[in-house]
Design a protein around this motif. Structure first.
Motif, PDB file in Angstrom:
ATOM      1  N   HIS A 250      10.448  16.797 -34.531  1.00  0.00           N
ATOM      2  CA  HIS A 250      10.347  18.080 -35.218  1.00  0.00           C
ATOM      3  C   HIS A 250      11.630  18.332 -36.011  1.00  0.00           C
ATOM      4  O   HIS A 250      12.724  18.306 -35.433  1.00  0.00           O
ATOM      5  CB  HIS A 250      10.148  19.227 -34.216  1.00  0.00           C
ATOM      6  N   ASP A 251      11.489  18.610 -37.302  1.00  0.00           N
ATOM      7  CA  ASP A 251      12.691  18.848 -38.104  1.00  0.00           C
ATOM      8  C   ASP A 251      13.120  20.312 -38.112  1.00  0.00           C
ATOM      9  O   ASP A 251      13.982  20.706 -38.906  1.00  0.00           O
ATOM     10  CB  ASP A 251      12.528  18.334 -39.538  1.00  0.00           C
ATOM     11  N   ILE A 252      12.563  21.139 -37.222  1.00  0.00           N
ATOM     12  CA  ILE A 252      13.033  22.517 -37.082  1.00  0.00           C
ATOM     13  C   ILE A 252      14.160  22.617 -36.063  1.00  0.00           C
ATOM     14  O   ILE A 252      14.781  23.676 -35.929  1.00  0.00           O
ATOM     15  CB  ILE A 252      11.887  23.464 -36.667  1.00  0.00           C
ATOM     16  N   HIS A 253      14.442  21.520 -35.339  1.00  0.00           N
ATOM     17  CA  HIS A 253      15.480  21.532 -34.314  1.00  0.00           C
ATOM     18  C   HIS A 253      16.707  20.758 -34.791  1.00  0.00           C
ATOM     19  O   HIS A 253      16.599  19.575 -35.124  1.00  0.00           O
ATOM     20  CB  HIS A 253      14.972  20.903 -33.016  1.00  0.00           C
ATOM     21  N   PRO A 254      17.886  21.364 -34.819  1.00  0.00           N
ATOM     22  CA  PRO A 254      19.087  20.654 -35.272  1.00  0.00           C
ATOM     23  C   PRO A 254      19.412  19.439 -34.417  1.00  0.00           C
ATOM     24  O   PRO A 254      19.901  18.423 -34.938  1.00  0.00           O
ATOM     25  CB  PRO A 254      20.185  21.718 -35.199  1.00  0.00           C
ATOM     26  N   THR A 255      19.159  19.508 -33.115  1.00  0.00           N
ATOM     27  CA  THR A 255      19.451  18.366 -32.248  1.00  0.00           C
ATOM     28  C   THR A 255      18.524  17.192 -32.550  1.00  0.00           C
ATOM     29  O   THR A 255      18.923  16.033 -32.433  1.00  0.00           O
ATOM     30  CB  THR A 255      19.324  18.766 -30.773  1.00  0.00           C
TER      31      THR A 255
ATOM     32  N   LYS B  50      11.284  20.317 -25.809  1.00  0.00           N
ATOM     33  CA  LYS B  50      11.645  20.585 -24.417  1.00  0.00           C
ATOM     34  C   LYS B  50      13.097  20.232 -24.117  1.00  0.00           C
ATOM     35  O   LYS B  50      13.736  20.838 -23.249  1.00  0.00           O
ATOM     36  CB  LYS B  50      10.720  19.780 -23.499  1.00  0.00           C
ATOM     37  N   HIS B  51      13.635  19.237 -24.845  1.00  0.00           N
ATOM     38  CA  HIS B  51      14.972  18.719 -24.546  1.00  0.00           C
ATOM     39  C   HIS B  51      15.851  18.797 -25.791  1.00  0.00           C
ATOM     40  O   HIS B  51      15.874  17.859 -26.595  1.00  0.00           O
ATOM     41  CB  HIS B  51      14.890  17.278 -24.060  1.00  0.00           C
ATOM     42  N   PRO B  52      16.584  19.881 -25.994  1.00  0.00           N
ATOM     43  CA  PRO B  52      17.460  20.003 -27.166  1.00  0.00           C
ATOM     44  C   PRO B  52      18.760  19.215 -26.985  1.00  0.00           C
ATOM     45  O   PRO B  52      19.857  19.768 -26.937  1.00  0.00           O
ATOM     46  CB  PRO B  52      17.719  21.515 -27.231  1.00  0.00           C
ATOM     47  N   ASP B  53      18.623  17.912 -26.868  1.00  0.00           N
ATOM     48  CA  ASP B  53      19.742  17.013 -26.625  1.00  0.00           C
ATOM     49  C   ASP B  53      19.579  15.817 -27.562  1.00  0.00           C
ATOM     50  O   ASP B  53      18.646  15.022 -27.396  1.00  0.00           O
ATOM     51  CB  ASP B  53      19.734  16.574 -25.157  1.00  0.00           C
TER      52      ASP B  53
END
Length: 483
Positions: A449-454, A425-428
């Motif tokens: 989650h390791d699918i999100h670069p952030t 929910k929060h790509p920060d």
């Protein structure tokens, strides 16, 4: 968000083997090697594509863990076929926008009339499978399951890339322009014998490519045409499949159609779309120094867990961060991603991390039949074992959705979490890091989650800060064994 898990799950594992009624509807049959609903219903036409052989392949994945709006979507990004990737991306984003109500659709499943999240148990799942990946031909099927839509909610579509002409083409272009009418007539003739079908639908020349958007060749060269429920007949008639023998379709095939057929029947050694050399991502080579001897009774421990991977290049970056702090974690991997990137899963295991099962393509397991649940978990177990030589003992149900039926369908131990970063929910990166640093307590399980670069970026700060506070990072199984 916290979900108290470790102690209750430990008790459940030792003493409860709950059983419930299994009266849930299965997803209608569809030949697809990566089924959205759960059970493996055979193989794709042509079948046998090993995604690990596609150099530079990336799997684009995302999902929402919102209880009232559950969705998961993934599709492949193949070097040299960017227009095809763009077409799949557009399709997925359109479906998600309608499902979430972002396009103002009155049929949105995730919002009620006031715009607030709905509570109707909506779920959207988009998964993929490779039909052909050989020479200058690439074929992919996207399978979409919308649980709250009318009918069976299942929609399939094939995407085709012609590397020779560097173009994304429709399945209807398997036929030459002059032979299209003969092909349609043959399909209509077969449909006439199927109850509830409306062959006349295919007389609509403007929408033929819509009706005929799921076509592929079988391993024997026959052409298979699949129609979604309600697309060319009454919904009660179900899904229709027309199979035309190789000899019948041979005179009608275009140059591209012939190449697709040939590459399906006799696939070559690899995919060559004329995109030049595409080097594979660098995989970390860190090897664990023996078994973990951390005593979580004597020192402060936490278990970081990572869902939905492996993903390139994010998982490789994460492994480098973890090696710097000699941290060990648990990865709950998605089967279709394991199949695409076994080298990353091997690197995880080699570095002393634990590999867990997170289903094949991230459906809500509580909405599947026992057979479908077993298929989701068994296929993923097999992919993990093929990559690492060892089957997992743990699984995390997608969305944390678990009940007695799910527990009874597997011998794997379920793992939920105590701290949810809500990183989907929060790509920060800073916010994700603080959601852990400011709330985590000793012996807790953290969901990332390791699918999100952030999210991967946030791990560097989490490791640094919590190490300074005296924490040790261990796997879930190690944490359980020492408590």
């Amino acid at each position: 968000m916290r979900k108290s898990t470790l102690a209750p799950v430990l008790l459940l594992l030792g003493s409860l083997a709950l059983t419930t009624s299994c009266a849930t509807d299965s997803v209608p049959s569809k030949a697809d090697s990566a089924p959205t609903g759960g059970t493996d219903r055979g193989t794709d036409p042509g079948g046998g594509v090993d995604p690990a052989t596609i150099k530079g392949l990336k799997i684009v994945s995302d999902n929402s863990d919102d209880r009232s709006c559950r969705w998961a979507a993934s599709y492949p990004d193949v070097p040299g076929a960017s227009s095809m990737t763009d077409a799949m991306k557009e399709d997925v984003e359109r479906r998600l926008a309608g499902f979430r109500g972002e396009d103002g659709s009155p049929s949105a499943q995730c919002a009620d009339s006031s715009g607030e999240p709905g509570t109707n148990g909506a779920e959207l799942n988009v998964s993929f499978s490779f039909l052909v990946a050989s020479g200058d031909v690439l074929g992919v099927r996207l399978t979409t399951l919308d649980r709250a839509s009318a009918g069976d909610g299942l929609d399939t579509r094939t995407y085709w890339y012609d590397g020779k002409n560097e173009a994304t083409v429709s399945a209807f272009e398997f036929m030459t322009e002059d032979s299209q009418d003969a092909f349609i007539a043959a399909v209509q003739k077969t449909l006439k014998g199927k109850e509830g079908a409306d062959p006349a639908s295919l007389d609509d020349t403007e929408n033929r490519t819509v009706y005929l958007d799921d076509m592929a060749f079988n391993a024997d060269g026959a052409l298979r045409v699949d129609f979604d429920r309600g697309s060319i007949g009454v919904p009660a008639g179900g899904r229709y499949t027309v199979t035309l023998p190789k000899a019948t379709v041979a005179p009608w095939l275009s140059d591209f159609g012939k190449r697709v057929q040939r590459r399906t029947v006799r696939p070559g050694a690899g995919l060559d779309l004329g995109a030049g050399s595409t080097p594979s991502a660098t995989v970390p080579t860190h090897t664990a120094d023996g078994d973990d001897t951390t005593d979580c009774v004597e020192v402060k421990c936490i278990a970081l867990t990572f869902d939905d991977g492996p993903a390139t290049p994010h998982t490789a970056t994460l492994l480098k961060y973890l090696a710097e702090y000699d941290a060990r974690v648990t990865f709950f991997t998605v089967g279709q991603n394991v199949a695409a990137h076994p080298e990353l899963v091997r690197a995880e295991a080699r570095a002393g991390h634990e590999i867990g099962n997170h289903s094949w393509n991230h459906p809500d397991l509580t909405r599947l039949t026992p057979g479908e649940i077993r298929s989701q978990l068994t296929r993923t177990n097999a992919a993990i074992k093929a990559a690492t030589g060892k089957e997992p003992t743990l699984f995390r149900p997608p969305y944390g959705a678990i009940d007695g039926k799910v527990r009874s369908a597997t011998t794997l131990s379920p793992v939920l979490w105590d701290v949810d970063t809500e990183d989907w929910k929060h790509p920060d990166a800073s916010r994700v890091a603080q959601s852990v640093i400011s709330t985590v307590a000793r012996n807790e399980v953290v969901l990332i989650h390791d699918i999100h670069p952030t999210s991967v970026e946030a791990v560097a700060e989490i490791l640094r800060t919590l190490t300074d506070r005296g924490y040790h990072f261990v796997t879930v199984s190690h944490l359980r064994a020492t408590l």
